[in-house]
Design a protein around this motif. Sequence first.
Motif, PDB file in Angstrom:
ATOM      1  N   THR A  15      18.806 -89.213 -26.849  1.00  0.00           N
ATOM      2  CA  THR A  15      18.827 -90.672 -26.696  1.00  0.00           C
ATOM      3  C   THR A  15      18.232 -91.321 -27.950  1.00  0.00           C
ATOM      4  O   THR A  15      17.370 -90.757 -28.615  1.00  0.00           O
ATOM      5  N   GLY A  16      18.722 -92.524 -28.255  1.00  0.00           N
ATOM      6  CA  GLY A  16      18.211 -93.250 -29.419  1.00  0.00           C
ATOM      7  C   GLY A  16      18.360 -92.476 -30.706  1.00  0.00           C
ATOM      8  O   GLY A  16      17.422 -92.383 -31.492  1.00  0.00           O
ATOM      9  N   SER A  17      19.567 -91.937 -30.947  1.00  0.00           N
ATOM     10  CA  SER A  17      19.747 -91.060 -32.117  1.00  0.00           C
ATOM     11  C   SER A  17      20.525 -91.732 -33.243  1.00  0.00           C
ATOM     12  O   SER A  17      21.176 -91.070 -34.041  1.00  0.00           O
ATOM     13  N   SER A  18      20.453 -93.062 -33.304  1.00  0.00           N
ATOM     14  CA  SER A  18      21.129 -93.786 -34.378  1.00  0.00           C
ATOM     15  C   SER A  18      20.223 -93.995 -35.586  1.00  0.00           C
ATOM     16  O   SER A  18      20.660 -94.496 -36.617  1.00  0.00           O
ATOM     17  N   GLN A  19      18.949 -93.634 -35.463  1.00  0.00           N
ATOM     18  CA  GLN A  19      18.012 -93.762 -36.596  1.00  0.00           C
ATOM     19  C   GLN A  19      16.744 -92.965 -36.299  1.00  0.00           C
ATOM     20  O   GLN A  19      16.593 -92.400 -35.217  1.00  0.00           O
ATOM     21  N   GLY A  20      15.854 -92.951 -37.281  1.00  0.00           N
ATOM     22  CA  GLY A  20      14.512 -92.407 -37.069  1.00  0.00           C
ATOM     23  C   GLY A  20      14.483 -90.961 -36.597  1.00  0.00           C
ATOM     24  O   GLY A  20      15.307 -90.133 -36.990  1.00  0.00           O
ATOM     25  N   ILE A  21      13.512 -90.662 -35.756  1.00  0.00           N
ATOM     26  CA  ILE A  21      13.287 -89.289 -35.300  1.00  0.00           C
ATOM     27  C   ILE A  21      14.508 -88.760 -34.545  1.00  0.00           C
ATOM     28  O   ILE A  21      14.920 -87.612 -34.726  1.00  0.00           O
ATOM     29  N   GLY A  22      15.108 -89.592 -33.703  1.00  0.00           N
ATOM     30  CA  GLY A  22      16.249 -89.161 -32.883  1.00  0.00           C
ATOM     31  C   GLY A  22      17.420 -88.716 -33.731  1.00  0.00           C
ATOM     32  O   GLY A  22      18.094 -87.722 -33.422  1.00  0.00           O
ATOM     33  N   GLN A  23      17.674 -89.438 -34.817  1.00  0.00           N
ATOM     34  CA  GLN A  23      18.796 -89.076 -35.693  1.00  0.00           C
ATOM     35  C   GLN A  23      18.571 -87.692 -36.306  1.00  0.00           C
ATOM     36  O   GLN A  23      19.478 -86.849 -36.334  1.00  0.00           O
ATOM     37  N   VAL A  24      17.352 -87.445 -36.751  1.00  0.00           N
ATOM     38  CA  VAL A  24      17.060 -86.160 -37.404  1.00  0.00           C
ATOM     39  C   VAL A  24      17.071 -85.025 -36.374  1.00  0.00           C
ATOM     40  O   VAL A  24      17.542 -83.918 -36.665  1.00  0.00           O
ATOM     41  N   GLU A  38      26.519 -98.508 -36.228  1.00  0.00           N
ATOM     42  CA  GLU A  38      26.692 -97.960 -37.589  1.00  0.00           C
ATOM     43  C   GLU A  38      25.773 -96.746 -37.776  1.00  0.00           C
ATOM     44  O   GLU A  38      26.173 -95.749 -38.390  1.00  0.00           O
ATOM     45  N   GLY A  39      24.543 -96.865 -37.261  1.00  0.00           N
ATOM     46  CA  GLY A  39      23.602 -95.744 -37.374  1.00  0.00           C
ATOM     47  C   GLY A  39      24.109 -94.531 -36.614  1.00  0.00           C
ATOM     48  O   GLY A  39      24.025 -93.389 -37.093  1.00  0.00           O
ATOM     49  N   ALA A  40      24.654 -94.785 -35.423  1.00  0.00           N
ATOM     50  CA  ALA A  40      25.187 -93.683 -34.612  1.00  0.00           C
ATOM     51  C   ALA A  40      26.376 -93.041 -35.329  1.00  0.00           C
ATOM     52  O   ALA A  40      26.515 -91.813 -35.366  1.00  0.00           O
ATOM     53  N   ALA A  41      27.215 -93.890 -35.926  1.00  0.00           N
ATOM     54  CA  ALA A  41      28.386 -93.363 -36.651  1.00  0.00           C
ATOM     55  C   ALA A  41      27.935 -92.499 -37.828  1.00  0.00           C
ATOM     56  O   ALA A  41      28.551 -91.470 -38.140  1.00  0.00           O
ATOM     57  N   GLU A  42      26.823 -92.906 -38.455  1.00  0.00           N
ATOM     58  CA  GLU A  42      26.282 -92.128 -39.578  1.00  0.00           C
ATOM     59  C   GLU A  42      25.813 -90.743 -39.100  1.00  0.00           C
ATOM     60  O   GLU A  42      26.085 -89.724 -39.737  1.00  0.00           O
ATOM     61  N   THR A  43      25.122 -90.722 -37.954  1.00  0.00           N
ATOM     62  CA  THR A  43      24.662 -89.436 -37.407  1.00  0.00           C
ATOM     63  C   THR A  43      25.860 -88.535 -37.117  1.00  0.00           C
ATOM     64  O   THR A  43      25.872 -87.358 -37.480  1.00  0.00           O
ATOM     65  N   VAL A  44      26.865 -89.106 -36.462  1.00  0.00           N
ATOM     66  CA  VAL A  44      28.062 -88.324 -36.116  1.00  0.00           C
ATOM     67  C   VAL A  44      28.725 -87.804 -37.388  1.00  0.00           C
ATOM     68  O   VAL A  44      29.089 -86.619 -37.476  1.00  0.00           O
ATOM     69  N   ALA A  45      28.841 -88.660 -38.390  1.00  0.00           N
ATOM     70  CA  ALA A  45      29.522 -88.255 -39.633  1.00  0.00           C
ATOM     71  C   ALA A  45      28.770 -87.108 -40.307  1.00  0.00           C
ATOM     72  O   ALA A  45      29.380 -86.161 -40.809  1.00  0.00           O
ATOM     73  N   LYS A  46      27.435 -87.183 -40.299  1.00  0.00           N
ATOM     74  CA  LYS A  46      26.645 -86.118 -40.935  1.00  0.00           C
ATOM     75  C   LYS A  46      26.877 -84.789 -40.219  1.00  0.00           C
ATOM     76  O   LYS A  46      26.976 -83.739 -40.850  1.00  0.00           O
ATOM     77  N   ILE A  47      26.958 -84.836 -38.910  1.00  0.00           N
ATOM     78  CA  ILE A  47      27.159 -83.598 -38.143  1.00  0.00           C
ATOM     79  C   ILE A  47      28.583 -83.075 -38.360  1.00  0.00           C
ATOM     80  O   ILE A  47      28.791 -81.879 -38.583  1.00  0.00           O
ATOM     81  N   ARG A  48      29.541 -83.977 -38.341  1.00  0.00           N
ATOM     82  CA  ARG A  48      30.916 -83.526 -38.554  1.00  0.00           C
ATOM     83  C   ARG A  48      31.107 -82.956 -39.952  1.00  0.00           C
ATOM     84  O   ARG A  48      31.873 -82.018 -40.160  1.00  0.00           O
ATOM     85  N   ALA A  49      30.370 -83.497 -40.915  1.00  0.00           N
ATOM     86  CA  ALA A  49      30.469 -82.989 -42.287  1.00  0.00           C
ATOM     87  C   ALA A  49      29.996 -81.539 -42.356  1.00  0.00           C
ATOM     88  O   ALA A  49      30.535 -80.728 -43.108  1.00  0.00           O
ATOM     89  N   MET A  50      29.002 -81.212 -41.536  1.00  0.00           N
ATOM     90  CA  MET A  50      28.533 -79.812 -41.506  1.00  0.00           C
ATOM     91  C   MET A  50      29.622 -78.892 -41.003  1.00  0.00           C
ATOM     92  O   MET A  50      29.789 -77.781 -41.475  1.00  0.00           O
ATOM     93  N   GLY A  51      30.366 -79.382 -39.992  1.00  0.00           N
ATOM     94  CA  GLY A  51      31.412 -78.560 -39.376  1.00  0.00           C
ATOM     95  C   GLY A  51      32.440 -78.109 -40.381  1.00  0.00           C
ATOM     96  O   GLY A  51      32.983 -77.014 -40.283  1.00  0.00           O
ATOM     97  N   GLY A  52      32.691 -78.938 -41.391  1.00  0.00           N
ATOM     98  CA  GLY A  52      33.703 -78.627 -42.392  1.00  0.00           C
ATOM     99  C   GLY A  52      33.428 -77.334 -43.136  1.00  0.00           C
ATOM    100  O   GLY A  52      34.320 -76.689 -43.630  1.00  0.00           O
TER     101      GLY A  52
END
Length: 267
Positions: free
Chosen positions: A11-20, A41-55
């Motif tokens: 929960t609350g993973s669009s920034q800060g501790i939750g995102q990391v 936008e923050g949530a989209a950033e978290t998702v993008a970072k994770i999807r980038a790892m998948g590549g």
Amino acid sequence: MRLDGKVALVTGSSQGIGQVIAIRLAEAGAKVVINYRSHPEGAAETVAKIRAMGGECHGAEGYCDDDHAFSIGADLSILADIHRLVGESIDHYGQLDILVNNAGIEKHAPFWEVTEKAFDAVINVNLKGVFFTTQAVVKHLMATERSGKIINISSVHEDLPFPNFAPYCASKGGLKMLTRDLAVELAPYGITVNNVAPGAIETPINSELLNNQAKLNALLKNIPLGRLGHPQDVAGLVEFLASDDANYITGSTFFVDGGLTWNYQEQ
Ligand code: NAD
């Protein structure tokens, strides 16, 4: 990888501790549901970072698909939103194994000036939200006979006073007892419940502190390790508690505070 085959909701993973935390759990192999309230936008950033790892295809088996994270907007102070969040997470991935109750807010005011609105805002996210998100996930775990891990991001202020933040202290103190109680009640179902209690971590919640050098210096004197914490310092412990290595741990609070708790002098 440590969390292969697991699905986590943070929960609350669009920034800060939750995102990391979300990124860290994904690095360990979990699929992760990202939650935000008002910051897509923050949530989209978290998702993008994770999807980038998948590549790059991780681990021995490797994963290269795009589906290791997605986001859901939900306000955790609203029960209907909580039920939708948990329901959509399960619909999407077919299961949930790990819940990280990270979302939290604080409001500054002397005790005698705290309004009902401010009190409700803090308690509704930090305590009621955690209570009912956990309940919804536990119902799923019990119905599907799965074991599970509940990890609450509490605070050193589940133990330490924090003058001018009375509702916050009440919420985190409540979380301490909720964790102990649920650890006992849910143990027969293979569900563990633990608290991670950060000290002062560099995130947006502390922007006022970070911009006040005098206040910061006074705080740093109280931290034996001599620095603020990074979200990564918290995320590493959460990954461990979410893994099978922590199967025999429940009902505990783990401080991530550079030694602050045992060296605390009220400001
Ligand atoms: P932050 O303000 O950067 O992030 C808080 C997150 O919670 C945000 O993503 C926000 O969108 C989310 N959130 C707030 N209200 C919500 C709601 N109604 N519904 C859904 N999401 C909501 O703060 P942070 O420092 O990353 O804090 C994360 C957790 O760690 C909180 O529970 C906080 O109490 C705890 N904590 C932080 C520190 C610290 O020093 N940063 C210290 C101790 C405990």
